[in-house]
Design an enzyme around this catalytic site. Structure first.
Site, PDB file in Angstrom:
ATOM      1  N   MET A  90     161.890  97.252  33.021  1.00  0.00           N
ATOM      2  CA  MET A  90     162.234  95.854  33.243  1.00  0.00           C
ATOM      3  C   MET A  90     163.471  95.378  32.488  1.00  0.00           C
ATOM      4  O   MET A  90     163.650  94.188  32.281  1.00  0.00           O
ATOM      5  CB  MET A  90     161.028  94.968  32.894  1.00  0.00           C
ATOM      6  CG  MET A  90     159.779  95.283  33.690  1.00  0.00           C
ATOM      7  SD  MET A  90     160.025  95.226  35.483  1.00  0.00           S
ATOM      8  CE  MET A  90     160.254  93.469  35.722  1.00  0.00           C
ATOM      9  N   HIS A 109     161.902 100.182  44.085  1.00  0.00           N
ATOM     10  CA  HIS A 109     161.745  98.728  44.184  1.00  0.00           C
ATOM     11  C   HIS A 109     160.741  98.419  45.294  1.00  0.00           C
ATOM     12  O   HIS A 109     160.869  98.943  46.400  1.00  0.00           O
ATOM     13  CB  HIS A 109     163.094  98.076  44.489  1.00  0.00           C
ATOM     14  CG  HIS A 109     163.027  96.587  44.488  1.00  0.00           C
ATOM     15  ND1 HIS A 109     162.856  95.852  43.335  1.00  0.00           N
ATOM     16  CD2 HIS A 109     163.078  95.686  45.497  1.00  0.00           C
ATOM     17  CE1 HIS A 109     162.825  94.564  43.631  1.00  0.00           C
ATOM     18  NE2 HIS A 109     162.952  94.439  44.946  1.00  0.00           N
TER      19      HIS A 109
END
Length: 197
Positions: A90, A109
């Site tokens: 992240m 993703h």
């Protein structure tokens, strides 16, 4: 045999799926290191259980983001890492880091890029009313969720399906596609020309 480092920030289910795929000898490589930026990331537990070396690098120990990634670069070079895999990582990479490992960093993703870039993509697509959802595996460049696309997979939402059920199905698709993309990269079967792979 190519050496792989996985960067993770959270649960680490994709990390575990990749390790298991490699160990089933589907991928001629070794996941030799898992690095996390979160001390309490469950990915660390998975690494310990799977016997993969792991390292916690605390971003708070570095006054600048560039310093953090310089240290990470030193670690990866010392370990002779060939490929960097992002699995629920992240943090935004620096341009220098991306340049150092150009076309050797891949990311997954949970959306059909270029739609729904960034965080909470499944929830945002679900709330938007999308009828088709999916997963994208791509090379990493200097922009967020932007690099050349390696593989994509899709699935249709079922009538009345909950967000939790959809997330579960997306994760299963991730665990299927990510090892496939990694295998292509490890076996030098990917060539990048502009945005085309």
């Amino acid at each position: 045999m190519k050496k792989i480092a996985v960067l993770a920030s959270g649960n680490g289910s994709n990390f575990e799926a990749l390790v298991k795929a490699v160990r089933r000898q589907k991928i001629p490589a070794e996941v030799s290191l898992m690095v996390t930026d979160c001390e309490k990331a469950y990915a660390r537990n998975r690494a310990e259980r799977l016997g993969v070396n792991q390292l916690f690098l605390n971003p708070k120990d570095y006054s600048h983001r560039q310093d953090f990634y310089r240290k990470l670069t030193v670690v990866l070079k010392k370990e002779k890492i060939d490929i960097v895999v992002l699995a629920g990582y992240m943090r935004i990479l620096t341009a220098d880091f991306v340049k150092t490992f150009k076309n050797r960093i891949i990311n997954i993703h949970p959306a059909i890029l270029p739609a729904f870039k960034g965080v909470d993509s499944i929830k945002r697509a679900y709330q938007y009313g999308c009828k088709v959802f999916g997963v994208t595996i791509h090379f990493v460049d200097e922009q967020i969720d932007n690099g050349p696309i390696i593989l994509q997979g899709s699935l249709k939402i079922n009538n009345g399906e909950s967000l939790n059920c959809l997330e579960s199905r997306i994760h299963k698709l991730e665990h299927k596609l990510y090892p496939q993309a990694l295998e292509l990269l490890v076996n030098n079967r990917l060539k990048v020309k502009g945005r085309m792979v």
